[in-house]
Design a protein around this motif. Structure first.
Motif, PDB file in Angstrom:
ATOM      1  N   LEU A  11       0.822  -1.208   0.000  1.00  0.00           N
ATOM      2  CA  LEU A  11       0.000   0.000   0.000  1.00  0.00           C
ATOM      3  C   LEU A  11       0.858   1.262   0.000  1.00  0.00           C
ATOM      4  N   ALA A  12       1.947   1.224   0.780  1.00  0.00           N
ATOM      5  CA  ALA A  12       2.836   2.387   0.835  1.00  0.00           C
ATOM      6  C   ALA A  12       3.485   2.643  -0.522  1.00  0.00           C
ATOM      7  N   SER A  13       3.907   1.575  -1.208  1.00  0.00           N
ATOM      8  CA  SER A  13       4.516   1.743  -2.526  1.00  0.00           C
ATOM      9  C   SER A  13       3.473   2.194  -3.551  1.00  0.00           C
ATOM     10  N   LEU A  14       2.209   1.767  -3.360  1.00  0.00           N
ATOM     11  CA  LEU A  14       1.131   2.232  -4.238  1.00  0.00           C
ATOM     12  C   LEU A  14       0.920   3.734  -4.078  1.00  0.00           C
ATOM     13  N   LEU A  15       0.859   4.201  -2.837  1.00  0.00           N
ATOM     14  CA  LEU A  15       0.665   5.628  -2.586  1.00  0.00           C
ATOM     15  C   LEU A  15       1.845   6.443  -3.131  1.00  0.00           C
ATOM     16  N   ALA A  16       3.061   5.908  -2.957  1.00  0.00           N
ATOM     17  CA  ALA A  16       4.236   6.595  -3.497  1.00  0.00           C
ATOM     18  C   ALA A  16       4.153   6.663  -5.022  1.00  0.00           C
ATOM     19  N   GLY A  17       3.686   5.570  -5.643  1.00  0.00           N
ATOM     20  CA  GLY A  17       3.537   5.556  -7.088  1.00  0.00           C
ATOM     21  C   GLY A  17       2.475   6.527  -7.576  1.00  0.00           C
ATOM     22  N   LEU A  18       1.386   6.660  -6.817  1.00  0.00           N
ATOM     23  CA  LEU A  18       0.305   7.567  -7.205  1.00  0.00           C
ATOM     24  C   LEU A  18       0.738   9.032  -7.141  1.00  0.00           C
ATOM     25  N   ALA A  19       1.803   9.311  -6.381  1.00  0.00           N
ATOM     26  CA  ALA A  19       2.331  10.673  -6.344  1.00  0.00           C
ATOM     27  C   ALA A  19       2.800  11.115  -7.727  1.00  0.00           C
ATOM     28  N   THR A  20       3.111  10.146  -8.589  1.00  0.00           N
ATOM     29  CA  THR A  20       3.476  10.453  -9.978  1.00  0.00           C
ATOM     30  C   THR A  20       2.329  11.192 -10.667  1.00  0.00           C
ATOM     31  N   ALA A  21       1.117  10.726 -10.429  1.00  0.00           N
ATOM     32  CA  ALA A  21      -0.060  11.364 -11.021  1.00  0.00           C
ATOM     33  C   ALA A  21      -0.286  12.754 -10.437  1.00  0.00           C
ATOM     34  N   VAL A  22      -0.033  12.916  -9.142  1.00  0.00           N
ATOM     35  CA  VAL A  22      -0.169  14.227  -8.511  1.00  0.00           C
ATOM     36  C   VAL A  22       0.773  15.229  -9.182  1.00  0.00           C
ATOM     37  N   GLY A  23       2.009  14.781  -9.432  1.00  0.00           N
ATOM     38  CA  GLY A  23       2.971  15.659 -10.097  1.00  0.00           C
ATOM     39  C   GLY A  23       2.581  16.014 -11.510  1.00  0.00           C
ATOM     40  N   ALA A  24       1.828  15.112 -12.169  1.00  0.00           N
ATOM     41  CA  ALA A  24       1.434  15.345 -13.559  1.00  0.00           C
ATOM     42  C   ALA A  24       0.200  16.232 -13.694  1.00  0.00           C
ATOM     43  N   LEU A  25      -0.479  16.534 -12.605  1.00  0.00           N
ATOM     44  CA  LEU A  25      -1.720  17.316 -12.647  1.00  0.00           C
ATOM     45  C   LEU A  25      -1.604  18.645 -13.400  1.00  0.00           C
ATOM     46  N   PRO A  26      -0.505  19.403 -13.268  1.00  0.00           N
ATOM     47  CA  PRO A  26      -0.429  20.698 -13.961  1.00  0.00           C
ATOM     48  C   PRO A  26      -0.633  20.627 -15.473  1.00  0.00           C
ATOM     49  N   VAL A  27      -0.336  19.488 -16.110  1.00  0.00           N
ATOM     50  CA  VAL A  27      -0.478  19.426 -17.570  1.00  0.00           C
ATOM     51  C   VAL A  27      -1.943  19.464 -18.005  1.00  0.00           C
ATOM     52  N   LEU A  28      -2.850  19.237 -17.073  1.00  0.00           N
ATOM     53  CA  LEU A  28      -4.272  19.340 -17.408  1.00  0.00           C
ATOM     54  C   LEU A  28      -4.696  20.794 -17.560  1.00  0.00           C
ATOM     55  N   PHE A  29      -3.846  21.716 -17.089  1.00  0.00           N
ATOM     56  CA  PHE A  29      -4.194  23.135 -17.121  1.00  0.00           C
ATOM     57  C   PHE A  29      -3.247  23.973 -17.971  1.00  0.00           C
ATOM     58  N   THR A  30      -1.990  23.539 -18.081  1.00  0.00           N
ATOM     59  CA  THR A  30      -1.023  24.284 -18.875  1.00  0.00           C
ATOM     60  C   THR A  30       0.129  23.383 -19.289  1.00  0.00           C
ATOM     61  N   LYS A  31       0.751  23.723 -20.401  1.00  0.00           N
ATOM     62  CA  LYS A  31       1.973  23.005 -20.790  1.00  0.00           C
ATOM     63  C   LYS A  31       3.157  23.959 -20.868  1.00  0.00           C
ATOM     64  N   ASN A  32       2.921  25.196 -20.441  1.00  0.00           N
ATOM     65  CA  ASN A  32       3.967  26.216 -20.469  1.00  0.00           C
ATOM     66  C   ASN A  32       4.749  26.224 -19.166  1.00  0.00           C
ATOM     67  N   ILE A  33       5.485  25.165 -18.957  1.00  0.00           N
ATOM     68  CA  ILE A  33       6.342  25.050 -17.774  1.00  0.00           C
ATOM     69  C   ILE A  33       7.790  25.162 -18.230  1.00  0.00           C
ATOM     70  N   LYS A  34       8.520  26.110 -17.655  1.00  0.00           N
ATOM     71  CA  LYS A  34       9.876  26.380 -18.102  1.00  0.00           C
ATOM     72  C   LYS A  34      10.785  25.174 -17.870  1.00  0.00           C
TER      73      LYS A  34
END
Length: 254
Positions: A11-34
């Motif tokens: 479960l801990a490794s699953l939650l750590a893996g899901l943090a990948t999706a949290v980090g990817a959230l900004p691309v749903l709103f913008t792709k202009n990241i320096k």
């Protein structure tokens, strides 16, 4: 007790893996990241991994291995085996990096699948580390590893999603694929926790093996990528910041 440890590690490794999706959230709103911001964030991820490797894997491996010269020798062997294993997998499996390009054996697979294989190779040892951390029965050490891996997965998730956007994928699809790449970590978590439960004497070897695999990823992939666009000084400060934050977390939680 053993089943609870395996479940907790998974479960801990699953939650750590899901943090990948949290980090990817900004691309749903913008792709202009320096690129400078991204390189600093990836440097931060490398620093977190380095500290997690040092304080949550290598030091416990030396201690569990009996300390002194014996513990150091076992740990050295495990680290080298982990690095050699990742090197072998890296050479055998066809995969694609946005900076380094095509690696491994030739393949007719589409670039997106080659890219996903590359991220899978990258993420597996992280899940393994979390699983092994819990597998030894040290919940505090496992928790600090899970938090650290989760922290470093966030910028990696963003990097994955941005790379997919550059390949003309829709933001929603780029986010979904970034999410999927993080889900390989629970597989490593289950394997790591279960192995240690089945054969407890391999714990120091398993800790060191996970450390070697993570060191290989840091040196072979993350740091070279952060130094490829001209923002290596920012990335270096990112490494320092990530290292000291993870060191603090490990000291207070471990």
């Amino acid at each position: 007790m053993g089943e609870n440890i395996v479940l907790t590690g998974s479960l801990a490794s699953l939650l750590a893996g899901l943090a990948t999706a949290v980090g990817a959230l900004p691309v749903l709103f913008t792709k202009n990241i320096k690129e400078s911001v991204l390189d600093a964030m990836l440097g931060f991820a490398a620093g977190v991994m380095l500290a997690a490797t040092s304080f949550s894997l290598i030091l416990p491996a030396i201690e569990k291995g009996g300390g002194g010269a014996k513990g150091a020798a076992i740990t050295a062997g495990g680290v080298m085996l982990g690095g050699i294993f990742l090197d072998y997998i890296d050479k055998m499996l066809p995969h694609f990096h946005t900076i380094a390009g095509m690696e491994g054996k030739e393949s007719s697979l589409k670039k997106i699948w080659l890219f996903i294989i590359a991220i899978t190779i990258h993420n597996f040892p992280e899940g393994l580390a979390v699983g092994v951390g819990f597998g030894g029965g040290d919940y505090k050490n496992g928790l600090s590893l899970a938090i650290g891996i989760g922290l470093q997965n966030m910028p990696e998730g963003l990097a994955v999603a941005l790379s997919l956007l550059r390949e003309d994928y829709k933001p929603s699809k780029a986010f979904f694929i970034a999410l999927l790449t993080g889900l390989v970590e629970p597989i490593g978590g289950i394997i790591g926790a279960a192995l240690v439960q089945v054969a407890e004497p391999i714990l120091p070897w398993a800790l060191a093996f996970a450390a070697g695999a993570m060191l290989f990823v840091i040196s072979d992939e993350i740091i070279p990528e952060t130094h490829s666009r001209g923002y290596q000084r920012l990335a270096t400060y990112g490494v320092l910041l990530g290292f000291v934050i993870m060191m603090f977390l490990d000291t207070t939680l471990g």
